[in-house]
Design a protein around this motif. Structure first.
Motif, PDB file in Angstrom:
ATOM      1  N   ASP A  38       0.849  -1.193   0.000  1.00 13.23           N
ATOM      2  CA  ASP A  38       0.000   0.000   0.000  1.00 13.23           C
ATOM      3  C   ASP A  38       0.880   1.236   0.000  1.00 13.23           C
ATOM      4  O   ASP A  38       1.972   1.243   0.582  1.00 13.23           O
ATOM      5  CB  ASP A  38      -0.904   0.013   1.230  1.00 13.23           C
ATOM      6  CG  ASP A  38      -1.955  -1.081   1.187  1.00 13.23           C
ATOM      7  OD1 ASP A  38      -2.889  -0.962   0.380  1.00 13.23           O
ATOM      8  OD2 ASP A  38      -1.837  -2.065   1.946  1.00 13.23           O
ATOM      9  N   ASP A  42       0.670   5.868  -0.475  1.00 13.71           N
ATOM     10  CA  ASP A  42      -0.017   7.129  -0.805  1.00 13.71           C
ATOM     11  C   ASP A  42       0.470   7.690  -2.131  1.00 13.71           C
ATOM     12  O   ASP A  42      -0.069   8.673  -2.635  1.00 13.71           O
ATOM     13  CB  ASP A  42       0.226   8.165   0.298  1.00 13.71           C
ATOM     14  CG  ASP A  42      -0.464   7.785   1.602  1.00 13.71           C
ATOM     15  OD1 ASP A  42      -1.532   7.147   1.539  1.00 13.71           O
ATOM     16  OD2 ASP A  42       0.078   8.117   2.676  1.00 13.71           O
ATOM     17  N   ASN A  81      -5.036   1.874  -8.718  1.00 11.10           N
ATOM     18  CA  ASN A  81      -5.363   3.130  -8.043  1.00 11.10           C
ATOM     19  C   ASN A  81      -6.842   3.068  -7.700  1.00 11.10           C
ATOM     20  O   ASN A  81      -7.696   3.072  -8.588  1.00 11.10           O
ATOM     21  CB  ASN A  81      -5.069   4.313  -8.962  1.00 11.10           C
ATOM     22  CG  ASN A  81      -5.443   5.652  -8.337  1.00 11.10           C
ATOM     23  OD1 ASN A  81      -5.883   5.709  -7.195  1.00 11.10           O
ATOM     24  ND2 ASN A  81      -5.263   6.726  -9.087  1.00 11.10           N
ATOM     25  N   LYS A  94      -5.942   5.875  -3.455  1.00  7.52           N
ATOM     26  CA  LYS A  94      -4.905   5.128  -2.759  1.00  7.52           C
ATOM     27  C   LYS A  94      -4.341   4.104  -3.732  1.00  7.52           C
ATOM     28  O   LYS A  94      -5.030   3.647  -4.646  1.00  7.52           O
ATOM     29  CB  LYS A  94      -5.457   4.420  -1.519  1.00  7.52           C
ATOM     30  CG  LYS A  94      -5.969   5.344  -0.428  1.00  7.52           C
ATOM     31  CD  LYS A  94      -4.817   5.970   0.330  1.00  7.52           C
ATOM     32  CE  LYS A  94      -5.334   6.781   1.516  1.00  7.52           C
ATOM     33  NZ  LYS A  94      -4.229   7.390   2.295  1.00  7.52           N
ATOM     34  N   SER A 105      -2.577   0.364  -4.314  1.00  6.74           N
ATOM     35  CA  SER A 105      -2.360  -0.968  -3.759  1.00  6.74           C
ATOM     36  C   SER A 105      -1.719  -1.849  -4.821  1.00  6.74           C
ATOM     37  O   SER A 105      -1.926  -1.629  -6.024  1.00  6.74           O
ATOM     38  CB  SER A 105      -3.680  -1.586  -3.288  1.00  6.74           C
ATOM     39  OG  SER A 105      -4.281  -0.797  -2.290  1.00  6.74           O
TER      40      SER A 105
END
Length: 299
Positions: free
Chosen positions: A233, A235, A260, A264, A266
């Motif tokens: 994960d 930002d 996205n 966020k 991942s």
């Protein structure tokens, strides 16, 4: 949990021949000796170096056997297996029909199947339906209800599922990444072995030889996994093929799938076991910059 479904274009191979089950037993990681009619079994096809060709579902319904592959993998799988068909009575053919693969997640999936398809769903069983085609329940990583219908029946199945939410591509990628579900060419390729992907439950360490068995058995006996899949994960933007570096700025891994979702980022990625420490900080790096990432273990 809200019940949702996603429509995939998984590949279908029609398989036949008196030697088929024995052949699949010799070609893949799982044990097929006790596979019965109306059952399905997941197994991994591997190269002679123990790397992944694909994770497939063998659907042994009453009248036929179908092999469910990753999207666009049918010809790859047929080509791989054809090399080993010598005297065996085995026939593999890419289905002439186009299919839609509905993957539903959420609560009370077996009850939903009973209400919609009037079928009592059991683990490891495969069912036939006039409209839905093939139905089976899967609990790899997370419970899913799977429906494999002919493309021409897709709208009819969607109508049966009208009370549930359809996921778009970003929704589904986020769903599978957060649940640690490897899939397709990003995780299933000749750079990765099944144990690194967490596919141990589909590997029999007691049956006889299969393609790649010596490599996988050696890794298991030595308790070694060269690298391990992790959930990532951030930002900051992370994308497939980004390299992963540790706190000492040493390259230790790479990212295979990313999404996205709601601003966020991942991803799934692999980190070398000797460099894996869930308490440490890591960075994803591309050609232009470095971004902090957080890694977590897959259940």
């Amino acid at each position: 949990m809200v019940n949702k479904y996603f429509i995939k274009n998984s590949g279908v191979i029609n398989a036949s021949g008196v030697d088929l089950i024995d052949f699949l037993n010799r070609m893949s990681t799982n044990d097929f000796k006790l596979l019965q009619k109306d059952e399905f079994r997941k197994t991994v096809l591997t190269t002679d170096k123990g790397r992944i060709v694909d994770l497939i579902n063998v659907l042994n319904s009453e009248k036929e056997i179908n092999i469910l592959t990753s999207t666009g993998f049918q010809e790859k799988i047929i080509s791989h297996l054809d090399k080993y068909i010598i005297m065996d009575d085995v026939k593999l053919e890419k289905s002439k029909e186009e299919y839609s693969h509905f993957v539903m997640s959420g609560d009370n999936l077996k009850n939903i199947a009973k209400d919609i398809f009037h079928t009592e769903i059991e683990n490891n069983k495969v069912y036939k339906d006039d409209i839905a085609g093939i139905i089976f329940y899967d609990n790899f990583k997370i419970e899913t209800l799977n429906i494999i219908c002919k493309k021409e029946n897709e709208d009819k199945v969607k109508n049966l599922l009208k009370d549930f939410t359809e996921m778009n591509c970003e929704d589904y990628e986020f769903f599978r990444i957060k649940n640690g579900l490897p899939e397709g060419i990003n995780e299933f390729n000749d750079q990765i072995n099944p144990m690194e992907c967490g596919l141990d439950e589909f590997i029999s360490f007691k049956k006889g030889c299969y393609i790649g068995q010596e490599v996988i058995a050696r890794l298991d006996s030595q308790g070694k996994r060269p690298k391990q899949m992790v959930i990532i994960d951030s930002d900051y933007e992370i994308v497939t093929d980004d390299k992963i570096f540790d706190e000492a700025n040493k390259e230790v891994g790479f990212i295979t799938s990313s999404v996205n979702f709601e601003n966020k980022y991942s991803a799934l990625g692999f980190i070398r076991s000797v460099n894996l420490d869930y308490g440490k900080n890591y960075n994803a790096i591309n050609k232009s910059d470095s971004r902090k990432i957080k890694i977590s273990k897959i259940n």
